[in-house]
Design a protein around this motif. Sequence first.
Motif, PDB file in Angstrom:
ATOM      1  N   ARG A 121      -6.495   4.151  -0.238  1.00  0.00           N
ATOM      2  CA  ARG A 121      -7.017   2.926   0.377  1.00  0.00           C
ATOM      3  C   ARG A 121      -6.670   1.654  -0.392  1.00  0.00           C
ATOM      4  N   ASN A 122      -6.413   1.759  -1.665  1.00  0.00           N
ATOM      5  CA  ASN A 122      -6.182   0.573  -2.490  1.00  0.00           C
ATOM      6  C   ASN A 122      -4.696   0.232  -2.584  1.00  0.00           C
ATOM      7  N   PRO A 123      -4.404  -1.078  -2.721  1.00  0.00           N
ATOM      8  CA  PRO A 123      -3.006  -1.476  -2.882  1.00  0.00           C
ATOM      9  C   PRO A 123      -2.413  -0.899  -4.166  1.00  0.00           C
ATOM     10  N   HIS A 149       0.826  -1.201   0.000  1.00  0.00           N
ATOM     11  CA  HIS A 149       0.000   0.000   0.000  1.00  0.00           C
ATOM     12  C   HIS A 149       0.864   1.257   0.000  1.00  0.00           C
TER      13      HIS A 149
END
Length: 143
Positions: free
Chosen positions: A45-47, A41
């Motif tokens: 919020r997203n990888p 990450h």
Amino acid sequence: MIRINNKEYAWGDITVVVFGRPLVGITGIEYKAKKAKETKHGQGRNPKSIQHGKREYEGTLTIMQSELIALNQAARAKGYKDILDVDFDVIVTYESGLVVTVDKICCASLSELPSGMKEGDAQAEIALPFVALDVEYDKTALV
């Protein structure tokens, strides 16, 4: 769905070879390759990426008691205490018509040597878990 020759492999299409000879007392084989993966990450919020890690290979040979006895005798004939001390290749062939697909399980080593039966059993089937160094999948050849 793609179909090849309109046929899937069946148990009768498979041959498993250990120590240069087919296992006639085999009732099952499972093997798999695993690779550790972890998402990374950053901002938000997203990888942002996937980190790849080590590979592992494991499986299970399920054989009849008589086959286990034969494998143990072969190991002792080569000077080992039992089959647990031997590393060996397992060749699995899937044959359908003129096409033969070969998987090679490289340097398999059994991690357990269980034994036993219970009331009502018609035969002893022994599940032998193993680890391996590699699995070479899908080596295809025409017969």
